[in-house]
Design an enzyme around this catalytic site. Structure first.
Site, PDB file in Angstrom:
ATOM      1  N   HIS A   1       0.968  -1.488  -0.197  1.00 60.58           N
ATOM      2  CA  HIS A   1      -0.031   0.079   0.136  1.00 60.58           C
ATOM      3  C   HIS A   1       0.930   0.968   0.092  1.00 60.58           C
ATOM      4  O   HIS A   1       1.979   1.796   0.379  1.00 60.58           O
ATOM      5  CB  HIS A   1      -0.740  -0.369   1.429  1.00 60.58           C
ATOM      6  CG  HIS A   1      -1.886   0.752   1.208  1.00 60.58           C
ATOM      7  ND1 HIS A   1      -1.462   2.168   1.916  1.00 60.58           N
ATOM      8  CD2 HIS A   1      -3.167   0.849   1.595  1.00 60.58           C
ATOM      9  CE1 HIS A   1      -2.666   2.676   2.401  1.00 60.58           C
ATOM     10  NE2 HIS A   1      -3.745   2.311   1.254  1.00 60.58           N
TER      11      HIS A   1
ATOM     12  N   ASP B   1       3.061  -4.025   8.038  1.00 60.12           N
ATOM     13  CA  ASP B   1       1.734  -3.452   8.156  1.00 60.12           C
ATOM     14  C   ASP B   1       0.219  -4.799   7.923  1.00 60.12           C
ATOM     15  O   ASP B   1       0.974  -5.476   7.268  1.00 60.12           O
ATOM     16  CB  ASP B   1       1.819  -3.049   6.386  1.00 60.12           C
ATOM     17  CG  ASP B   1       0.527  -2.578   6.303  1.00 60.12           C
ATOM     18  OD1 ASP B   1      -0.584  -2.783   6.665  1.00 60.12           O
ATOM     19  OD2 ASP B   1       0.809  -1.708   5.211  1.00 60.12           O
TER      20      ASP B   1
ATOM     21  N   GLN C   1      -4.306  -5.797   6.957  1.00 61.79           N
ATOM     22  CA  GLN C   1      -5.615  -6.739   6.591  1.00 61.79           C
ATOM     23  C   GLN C   1      -5.141  -7.872   7.632  1.00 61.79           C
ATOM     24  O   GLN C   1      -6.477  -8.600   7.020  1.00 61.79           O
ATOM     25  CB  GLN C   1      -5.592  -6.774   4.851  1.00 61.79           C
ATOM     26  CG  GLN C   1      -5.300  -5.316   3.701  1.00 61.79           C
ATOM     27  CD  GLN C   1      -6.562  -4.681   4.021  1.00 61.79           C
ATOM     28  OE1 GLN C   1      -8.122  -5.599   4.454  1.00 61.79           O
ATOM     29  NE2 GLN C   1      -7.098  -3.634   3.805  1.00 61.79           N
TER      30      GLN C   1
ATOM     31  N   LYS D   1     -10.844  -1.741  10.089  1.00 63.95           N
ATOM     32  CA  LYS D   1     -11.078  -2.444   9.171  1.00 63.95           C
ATOM     33  C   LYS D   1     -10.889  -3.633   9.991  1.00 63.95           C
ATOM     34  O   LYS D   1     -10.630  -5.024  10.006  1.00 63.95           O
ATOM     35  CB  LYS D   1      -9.087  -2.483   9.202  1.00 63.95           C
ATOM     36  CG  LYS D   1      -8.549  -1.655   8.000  1.00 63.95           C
ATOM     37  CD  LYS D   1      -8.727  -1.921   6.971  1.00 63.95           C
ATOM     38  CE  LYS D   1      -7.913  -0.009   5.920  1.00 63.95           C
ATOM     39  NZ  LYS D   1      -7.890  -0.871   4.765  1.00 63.95           N
TER      40      LYS D   1
ATOM     41  N   CYS E   1      -4.585   2.192  -3.620  1.00 66.50           N
ATOM     42  CA  CYS E   1      -2.876   2.806  -3.114  1.00 66.50           C
ATOM     43  C   CYS E   1      -2.447   1.841  -2.967  1.00 66.50           C
ATOM     44  O   CYS E   1      -1.837   1.905  -2.634  1.00 66.50           O
ATOM     45  CB  CYS E   1      -3.409   3.355  -1.398  1.00 66.50           C
ATOM     46  SG  CYS E   1      -4.491   4.507  -0.979  1.00 66.50           S
TER      47      CYS E   1
END
Ligand code: PMP
Length: 407
Positions: free
Chosen positions: A124, A201, A204, A227, A365
């Site tokens: 991203h 990261d 998700q 999220k 993104c």
């Protein structure tokens, strides 16, 4: 199909009980943001109705209650990702701020000319641009780890990139554009072997399967509350204690100091050193409520259910000529990212919206990834535990209708 009761979960989410453009809403944009269960909405509402006050400095009952709720939320979220201590969990606005914090605080202190930061083609923009900013300030370089055509990180190519000048490897745990689940424990082992630090990261990942930062052995882990069925404007950065202790503050202001004078300022202990200003108290409480809500759900069954929706999608996609799914079905959460020959992704998105179906279209993104696949963007249906087989059927009815319209 799985026996997971998605309908029962659906009933906990008031926003899903509505019609859009004359059709019952089918919400398939969960990778962008998830919807909020009643329990989260209620926790935030209760906080503002009953306990609202500023934290950590009040000499009154409301401030005490707000502080206790806020710090209990930190403990709850820290425990959720297996943090040894609550003080290793720093509240931030979300994944983006967490990565910027590490890039600016750790990066400016540690990186110098000739040092290398590795990210992957799957990242991203929020895991590319912060590193480019700190690279421009320090003389370090940011280099992409190649991927395979299936959208997996190419581990052999990663091996070839690693040397002692690599100081940071920052990759996503799960790709938002394709759903790829990356072998992050293995990536971490390899990075540590050359002395690099590892940032993951997790934007998700946390909504789909349990995360344990100790088992992963990463140095930093970032994720966003929104999220994860929690509110926007709140997220967390987890860090290894020795690294956080040695890092300079990111933002200056109230809360993050111990003493301030014009002769010099000393800083507060962890985690407060990194939390300048009045925090998002309601957000933290809402996020803890989301995690409490998830504790009542069999997350493994939920993950299986989401994968069954992906399998159903792959099966139905066989009957759609010109549809190309991008990603590896064997290494994925429930994200179905595709292009349809002859139909621009944004046109398809608009036609689906007219039928009450919410998907995301565009580059997600992840422009370097779209460039890699030489597509302007994709259509992305991203499934959550409250989606059903019927939602997937509606998506494909919509796709067939679009194909007829576009001839
Ligand atoms: N990384 C990934 C993989 C994401 O999916 C997102 C959100 N789309 C982000 C980072 C940024 O998260 P946020 O906008 O909540 O800061």
């Amino acid at each position: 199909r799985s026996h997971f009761d998605a309908e029962a979960i659906r009933a906990d989410f008031p926003i899903l009980q509505q019609e859009v453009n004359g059709h019952p809403l089918v919400y398939l944009d969960n990778a962008a943001t998830t919807q909020k269960p009643e329990a989260v909405i209620e926790a935030i509402s209760h906080y503002y109705r009953c306990d609202n006050a500023n934290v950590h400095r009040g000499a009154h009952a409301l401030s005490d209650r707000a502080t206790v709720a806020f710090e209990q939320a930190r403990e709850r979220v820290a425990q959720f990702i297996g943090s040894p201590k609550a003080s290793q969990l720093i509240w931030v606005r979300g994944t983006t701020e967490a990565i910027n914090l590490v890039a600016q605080s750790w990066g400016r202190q540690q990186l110098k000319a000739g040092d290398r930061v590795l990210v992957s083609y799957l990242e991203h923009h929020s895991n590319i641009v912060p590193w480019q900013l700190v690279a421009a300030a320090t003389g370090a370089t940011v280099e992409p780890i190649p991927i395979t055509v299936d959208g997996d990180i190419d581990l052999a190519a990663f091996d070839a990139l690693l040397d002692e000048r690599v100081k940071m490897v920052s990759v996503n745990h799960v790709s938002n554009a394709l759903g790829t689940v990356n072998p992050v424990a293995e990536i971490t082992r390899k990075a540590h072997a050359v002395g690099a630090k590892v940032m993951l990261d997790g934007a998700q990942a946390t909504a789909h399967f349990p995360v344990d930062v100790v088992a992963l052995d990463c140095d930093f882990y970032a994720f966003s509350g929104h999220k994860l069925f929690g509110p926007t404007g709140i997220g967390a950065l987890w860090g290894r204690e020795s690294l956080l202790e040695a890092m300079p503050p990111f933002l200056g202001g109230g809360e993050m100091i111990e003493t301030v004078s014009f002769a010099g300022t000393t800083f507060n202990s962890l985690p407060f050193k990194f939390e300048a200003g009045t925090p998002n108290i309601a957000g933290a409480i809402g996020l803890a409520a989301a995690i409490d809500y998830l504790a009542g759900i069999d997350m493994n069954a939920a993950a299986e259910h989401e994968l069954s929706l992906l399998e159903q999608s792959l099966e139905l996609a066989k009957d759609v000529s010109g549809l190309r799914r991008i990603g590896n079905p064997a290494q994925s959460v429930g994200i179905f990212s595709f292009v349809l020959e002859g139909v621009h992704p944004s046109d398809l998105g608009m036609l689906l919206d007219q039928q009450g179906i919410a998907v995301r279209t565009g580059h997600h993104c992840t422009q370097p990834l779209m460039d890699y696949y030489q597509v302007p963007g994709t259509v992305r249906a991203s499934y959550a535990m409250y989606n059903t087989a019927q939602d997937v059927e509606r998506l494909f009815q919509g796709i067939h209708k679009a194909k007829r319209l576009f001839g």
